[in-house]
Design a protein around this motif. Structure first.
Motif, mmCIF file in Angstrom:
data_model
loop_
_atom_site.group_PDB
_atom_site.id
_atom_site.type_symbol
_atom_site.label_atom_id
_atom_site.label_comp_id
_atom_site.label_asym_id
_atom_site.label_seq_id
_atom_site.Cartn_x
_atom_site.Cartn_y
_atom_site.Cartn_z
ATOM 1 N N LEU A 9 0.805 -1.225 0.000
ATOM 2 C CA LEU A 9 0.000 0.000 0.000
ATOM 3 C C LEU A 9 0.838 1.275 0.000
ATOM 4 C CD1 LEU A 9 -2.995 -1.118 2.211
ATOM 5 C CD2 LEU A 9 -2.871 -0.951 -0.281
ATOM 6 N N PRO A 10 1.865 1.397 0.845
ATOM 7 C CA PRO A 10 2.696 2.606 0.768
ATOM 8 C C PRO A 10 3.420 2.744 -0.574
ATOM 9 C CG PRO A 10 3.063 1.483 2.841
ATOM 10 C CD PRO A 10 2.229 0.567 1.995
ATOM 11 N N MET A 11 3.854 1.614 -1.146
ATOM 12 C CA MET A 11 4.544 1.648 -2.427
ATOM 13 C C MET A 11 3.591 2.137 -3.533
ATOM 14 S SD MET A 11 6.677 -1.320 -4.479
ATOM 15 C CE MET A 11 5.475 -2.545 -4.099
ATOM 16 N N LEU A 12 2.354 1.651 -3.510
ATOM 17 C CA LEU A 12 1.382 2.083 -4.511
ATOM 18 C C LEU A 12 1.014 3.551 -4.329
ATOM 19 C CD1 LEU A 12 -0.961 -1.031 -4.700
ATOM 20 C CD2 LEU A 12 0.807 -0.326 -6.328
ATOM 21 N N GLY A 13 1.030 4.024 -3.076
ATOM 22 C CA GLY A 13 0.778 5.431 -2.818
ATOM 23 C C GLY A 13 1.855 6.320 -3.406
ATOM 24 N N ARG A 14 3.096 5.836 -3.384
ATOM 25 C CA ARG A 14 4.213 6.617 -3.931
ATOM 26 C C ARG A 14 4.353 6.467 -5.443
ATOM 27 N NH1 ARG A 14 8.267 4.172 -0.245
ATOM 28 N NH2 ARG A 14 6.891 4.137 1.500
ATOM 29 N N PHE A 15 3.943 5.322 -5.943
ATOM 30 C CA PHE A 15 4.091 5.022 -7.376
ATOM 31 C C PHE A 15 2.765 4.500 -7.941
ATOM 32 C CE2 PHE A 15 8.158 4.093 -5.262
ATOM 33 C CZ PHE A 15 8.975 5.023 -5.893
#
Length: 99
Positions: free
Chosen positions: A77-83
């Protein structure tokens, strides 16, 4: 594999992990491809469609397995938020139908 004259379509042609969201498109694409093969008298429909589906099904299965692992959401989830473009990339990589 299918006996000559049998055209497997929909879930019988390819089953993709639900996370990919491409089930209806697979049914439509496999039905269309089977009809075209039948009308053209091409007996190799099943093998051709299986080759077309192999990579997207493998990618979707891998994404599903990763998403189901404990702790994956904390990473994903944090990775998808950034990318956010990764979501579109994953979607394109798991498409079979073309619809």
């Amino acid at each position: 594999r299918a006996p000559p004259g049998l055209y497997r379509i929909g879930d019988q042609a390819a089953v993709i992990a639900s996370i990919a969201g491409d089930g209806i498109a697979i049914a439509l694409a496999s039905g269309r491809a089977a009809a075209a093969a039948w009308m053209a008298g091409r007996p190799g429909f099943q093998a051709d469609f299986a080759r077309r589906a192999r990579r997207p099904v493998r990618i979707a299965s891998g994404l599903r397995l990763f998403a189901e692992r404990s702790g994956a959401a904390r990473l994903l989830l944090p990775m998808l938020g950034r990318f956010p473009a990764l979501i579109g990339t994953a979607m394109r990589m798991t498409r079979i139908g073309g619809y």
